[in-house]
Scaffold this motif. Structure first.
Motif, short mmCIF file in Angstrom:
data_model
loop_
_atom_site.label_atom_id
_atom_site.label_comp_id
_atom_site.label_asym_id
_atom_site.label_seq_id
_atom_site.Cartn_x
_atom_site.Cartn_y
_atom_site.Cartn_z
N LYS A 330 0.84 -1.21 0.00
CA LYS A 330 0.00 0.00 0.00
C LYS A 330 0.87 1.25 0.00
O LYS A 330 0.61 2.20 -0.76
CB LYS A 330 -0.91 -0.02 1.23
N ALA A 331 1.92 1.26 0.83
CA ALA A 331 2.80 2.42 0.93
C ALA A 331 3.53 2.68 -0.39
O ALA A 331 3.66 3.82 -0.84
CB ALA A 331 3.80 2.23 2.07
N LYS A 332 4.01 1.61 -1.03
CA LYS A 332 4.73 1.76 -2.31
C LYS A 332 3.81 2.30 -3.40
O LYS A 332 4.23 3.12 -4.23
CB LYS A 332 5.34 0.42 -2.72
N GLU A 333 2.57 1.84 -3.41
CA GLU A 333 1.61 2.34 -4.41
C GLU A 333 1.36 3.83 -4.22
O GLU A 333 1.28 4.59 -5.19
CB GLU A 333 0.29 1.57 -4.28
N ARG A 334 1.25 4.26 -2.96
CA ARG A 334 1.03 5.69 -2.68
C ARG A 334 2.26 6.51 -3.07
O ARG A 334 2.14 7.64 -3.57
CB ARG A 334 0.68 5.88 -1.20
N MET A 335 3.46 5.99 -2.82
CA MET A 335 4.67 6.71 -3.21
C MET A 335 4.78 6.84 -4.73
O MET A 335 5.26 7.84 -5.24
CB MET A 335 5.91 6.02 -2.63
N MET A 336 4.28 5.84 -5.44
CA MET A 336 4.27 5.91 -6.90
C MET A 336 3.35 7.03 -7.38
O MET A 336 3.68 7.77 -8.31
CB MET A 336 3.81 4.56 -7.47
N LEU A 337 2.20 7.18 -6.71
CA LEU A 337 1.28 8.27 -7.07
C LEU A 337 1.92 9.63 -6.81
O LEU A 337 1.78 10.56 -7.61
CB LEU A 337 -0.01 8.15 -6.25
N ILE A 338 2.64 9.75 -5.69
CA ILE A 338 3.30 11.01 -5.36
C ILE A 338 4.35 11.35 -6.40
O ILE A 338 4.51 12.51 -6.80
CB ILE A 338 3.96 10.93 -3.96
N SER A 339 5.09 10.36 -6.88
CA SER A 339 6.12 10.60 -7.88
C SER A 339 5.52 11.13 -9.18
O SER A 339 6.21 11.78 -9.97
CB SER A 339 6.91 9.32 -8.16
N LYS A 340 4.22 10.90 -9.38
CA LYS A 340 3.52 11.41 -10.56
C LYS A 340 2.89 12.77 -10.30
O LYS A 340 2.16 13.28 -11.16
CB LYS A 340 2.46 10.41 -11.01
N GLY A 341 3.13 13.33 -9.12
CA GLY A 341 2.62 14.66 -8.81
C GLY A 341 1.25 14.67 -8.16
O GLY A 341 0.67 15.74 -7.96
N GLU A 342 0.72 13.50 -7.79
CA GLU A 342 -0.60 13.45 -7.17
C GLU A 342 -0.48 13.54 -5.65
O GLU A 342 0.54 13.18 -5.06
CB GLU A 342 -1.32 12.14 -7.54
N THR A 343 -1.54 14.03 -5.00
CA THR A 343 -1.61 14.12 -3.54
C THR A 343 -2.52 13.02 -3.02
O THR A 343 -3.60 12.79 -3.57
CB THR A 343 -2.16 15.49 -3.11
N THR A 344 -2.10 12.33 -1.97
CA THR A 344 -2.91 11.25 -1.41
C THR A 344 -3.68 11.76 -0.20
O THR A 344 -3.24 12.68 0.49
CB THR A 344 -2.02 10.07 -0.98
N ASN A 345 -4.83 11.16 0.07
CA ASN A 345 -5.63 11.51 1.23
C ASN A 345 -5.11 10.78 2.46
O ASN A 345 -4.28 9.88 2.36
CB ASN A 345 -7.10 11.16 0.99
N PHE A 346 -5.62 11.18 3.63
CA PHE A 346 -5.23 10.51 4.86
C PHE A 346 -5.62 9.04 4.80
O PHE A 346 -6.74 8.70 4.39
CB PHE A 346 -5.88 11.17 6.07
N ILE A 366 2.23 14.46 0.23
CA ILE A 366 2.09 15.58 -0.71
C ILE A 366 3.40 15.72 -1.50
O ILE A 366 4.47 15.69 -0.90
CB ILE A 366 1.81 16.90 0.04
N PRO A 367 3.34 15.90 -2.81
CA PRO A 367 4.58 16.16 -3.57
C PRO A 367 5.11 17.54 -3.25
O PRO A 367 4.35 18.50 -3.14
CB PRO A 367 4.14 16.05 -5.03
N THR A 368 6.42 17.67 -3.07
CA THR A 368 7.01 18.96 -2.73
C THR A 368 8.45 18.98 -3.23
O THR A 368 8.89 18.11 -3.97
CB THR A 368 6.96 19.19 -1.20
N PHE A 369 9.20 20.01 -2.82
CA PHE A 369 10.63 20.10 -3.13
C PHE A 369 11.39 20.26 -1.81
O PHE A 369 10.94 20.98 -0.90
CB PHE A 369 10.93 21.28 -4.04
N PHE A 370 12.52 19.59 -1.69
CA PHE A 370 13.37 19.71 -0.52
C PHE A 370 14.81 19.84 -1.01
O PHE A 370 15.29 18.98 -1.75
CB PHE A 370 13.22 18.50 0.39
N GLN A 371 15.45 20.96 -0.62
CA GLN A 371 16.81 21.26 -1.09
C GLN A 371 16.87 21.22 -2.62
O GLN A 371 17.77 20.66 -3.22
CB GLN A 371 17.80 20.28 -0.47
#
Length: 613
Positions: A330-346, A366-371
């Motif tokens: 489940k966690a890997k699927e959500r990370m894949m969605l984030i990598s595509k720019g999508e935001t996941t719900n709680f 949430i997709p974001t930028f860090f450094q």
């Protein structure tokens, strides 16, 4: 797929071509007596004016095929490449070199490389070349004219400033009026220091001393005084001009560019980044920044929640290390969605702490930028207490229903049982078979015992009264219900001028009541709205708590029946929530009142204040 470097080069090449398209229309380019050649950052020719074609004998297309570099004599090639690399890094440079033109003739050139800066990025080099074959003996004058001419031709919107070795202004271009508000003659002969902000003078003088000592160009940013008393941030590029006879500096030529808007933009960006950093670091939720699944940052709340010693315990560890294996897919699927720019719900997860213990959390990514790199912003919210409260509320409701049913059954069965016992006693006096009557009597006694146990279930739960701060209790309830409110587009506000009000209560029972009221308010606003919790004093010994929503209201016919057992308008309701809540408030020596109209519903709770210290 092109690499990021190739993509960047392509973008810069496109920007340069747009610059060239605009520049080739300028009279400064087409009619200039000086030879002008535009190079990209790889040294390839992009455009040349007619003067350059006459100077080399090559056409634009011919030079693009052979490159300008191939015309330079071998002894000057290293020097040319060195200055070209410096220009790519943003430096202005004069140098002399020899080239062989199309007809085999050797020509002495004085060349100036000027970086082409568009929107703060260097995208190419503008080369300005002069034929100095017949002017070698007058190199001093030519160099001075070349410096002034080249700076003016590239920076017509900037200030061109010439000062002597002492810092007195010898020349300042008319553009000073646009940037600083002064006419040129107002500043001629005055010392440069009158323009520099007092806090920047030491830095400016230090930079000027280095320029004079090292005989090299330098760049600096300072605040310059405007005529109206305000200050403009400027970037100054300075170059010393040498007297060939004495080998001393005769003048310092400066190009001064207004960067006020750029500085303001950077300050605003810094402020936004600082605000974002403060929000993340001081968030009441645990915040994790990760790239792919590797942890890059965790805030103080996260360190405490996961029971670690410091942030170092997490850096470069995988997020999956803190999630049971059952949740990994489940966690890997959500990370894949984030990598595509999508935001996941709680979503609910079990989280493993550093000490091996676990707790229930809801996680949002949430997709974001860090450094300056793509990353995942993970919000981790501990919902252990909320689930306990929900379970408490659910169990309380179930037990109350069971108690009500038990009480009803017990009373309904006991009444006919009493009559049966009475008639049995009359029959026993008339009949002689004692054995049957003994069996019947024992079975009825067993029935009465079962009924007594059912009535125990119907008795109210024992209350554990303690002194509690009402403000803290209300804030805790708001925190527990906030997630549901946000998901339903509902905002909850607390109006409280009395932070020290204390009530004697069973904390969990009051939380159950307040949660029930807030849930009802949220459900009454399917399109979203506002819930206000207002606390007021009623004299010296009592307080009022108002729960107000902006929902659709309750018809008066239904409002009169609120609190009746098993009466509800909800499809899946039991009709016991309000009844239980009223009973709890009454057990606390309080009262509950309801008001409603088309503008919303208000619930008033009155409780006694515990004034004992």
């Amino acid at each position: 797929m092109n690499s990021p470097v190739e993509v960047m080069k392509s973008k810069k090449r496109n920007v340069l071509e747009k610059y060239v398209n605009d520049f080739r229309k300028e009279k400064l380019f087409t009619s200039n007596v000086d030879a002008i050649l535009i190079l990209d950052l790889s040294g390839l020719s992009v455009e040349m004016n007619s003067s350059f074609e006459r100077l080399t004998g090559y056409t634009n297309e011919e030079l693009k095929k052979i490159t300008f570099q191939s015309l330079i004599q071998m002894e000057d090639l290293d020097n040319y490449l060195n200055y070209f690399c410096k220009s790519v890094l943003g430096q202005y440079h004069h140098f002399d070199c020899k080239i062989k033109n199309k007809f085999g003739e050797i020509t002495d050139l004085n060349v100036m490389n000027i970086p082409i800066v568009v929107e703060g990025q260097i995208v190419g080099i503008q080369m300005i070349a002069k034929d100095i074959t017949h002017l070698k003996k007058k190199e001093k004058e030519i160099r001075k004219i070349e410096n002034i001419h080249s700076v003016m031709s590239e920076n017509v919107m900037d200030i061109m400033l010439t000062t002597n070795i002492m810092g007195n202004i010898l020349y300042i271009s008319p553009s000073c009026q646009t940037i600083l508000g002064y006419q040129s003659d107002e500043l001629m002969g005055k010392h440069l220091s009158i323009l520099i902000h007092k806090d920047d003078k030491e830095k400016a003088f230090c930079d000027r001393e280095k320029l004079i000592t090292n005989l090299e160009c330098n760049r600096g940013t300072y605040r310059f005084l405007r005529k109206d008393g305000s200050y403009a941030w400027v970037e100054s590029i300075c170059k010393p001009v040498m007297d060939r006879d004495t080998q001393n500096i005769s003048e310092v030529v400066s190009v001064i560019r207004d960067i006020t808007e750029h500085v303001k933009a950077e300050e605003e960006l810094y402020t936004r980044r600082k605000a974002y950093r403060d929000i993340v670091e001081k968030s009441p939720d645990a915040i994790v920044m990760a790239k792919n699944d590797k942890i890059l940052f965790i805030n103080e709340m996260g360190i405490n929640l996961l029971k670690a010693n410091s942030a170092k315990d997490f850096i470069q560890k995988s997020i999956l290390d803190f999630i049971p294996s059952d949740y990994h897919t489940k966690a890997k699927e959500r990370m894949m969605l984030i990598s595509k720019g999508e935001t996941t719900n709680f979503s609910e997860y079990e989280i493993i702490r550093m000490d091996g213990s676990t707790f229930t959390a809801e996680i949002k990514s949430i997709p974001t930028f860090f450094q300056n790199e793509p990353a995942i912003h993970v919000i981790i919210r501990d919902i252990t207490e909320r689930k306990k409260t929900q379970e408490l509320l659910l169990n309380s409701e179930k037990l109350t229903i069971a108690g009500q049913l038990a009480a009803g059954i017990a009373h309904e069965v006991r009444n006919p049982l009493t009559a049966i016992k009475g008639f049995l006693q009359l029959m026993e006096a008339q009949l002689n078979n004692k054995t049957y009557f003994s069996i019947i009597q024992s079975e009825m006694d067993r029935i009465e015992l079962i009924l007594s146990e059912l009535l125990i279930l119907a008795k109210p739960q024992d209350l554990k009264f303690e002194r509690e701060n009402l403000s803290s209790l209300i804030e805790e309830v708001k925190t527990l219900i906030d997630t549901q409110a946000i998901m339903n587009n509902v905002q909850i506000y607390i109006l409280n001028e009395y932070q020290d009000l204390v009530v004697k209560c069973d904390r969990n029972q009051l939380k159950q009541v307040f949660i029930n009221f807030l849930k009802n308010a949220i459900e009454a606003m399917p399109e979203g709205g506002i819930v206000t919790i207002e606390i007021k004093k009623l004299g010296t010994n009592k307080l009022k708590i108002f729960f107000k929503d902006t929902g659709i209201g309750i018809p008066q016919s239904i409002l009169k029946r609120i609190g009746e057992p098993f009466f509800t308008t909800k499809e899946n309701g039991t009709g016991l929530g309000i009844m239980i809540s009223k009973q709890i408030i009454e057990n606390h020596n309080g009262t509950v009142h309801f008001w409603s109209d088309k503008k919303g519903t208000m619930i008033e709770v009155i409780l006694p204040i515990d004034n004992k210290q």
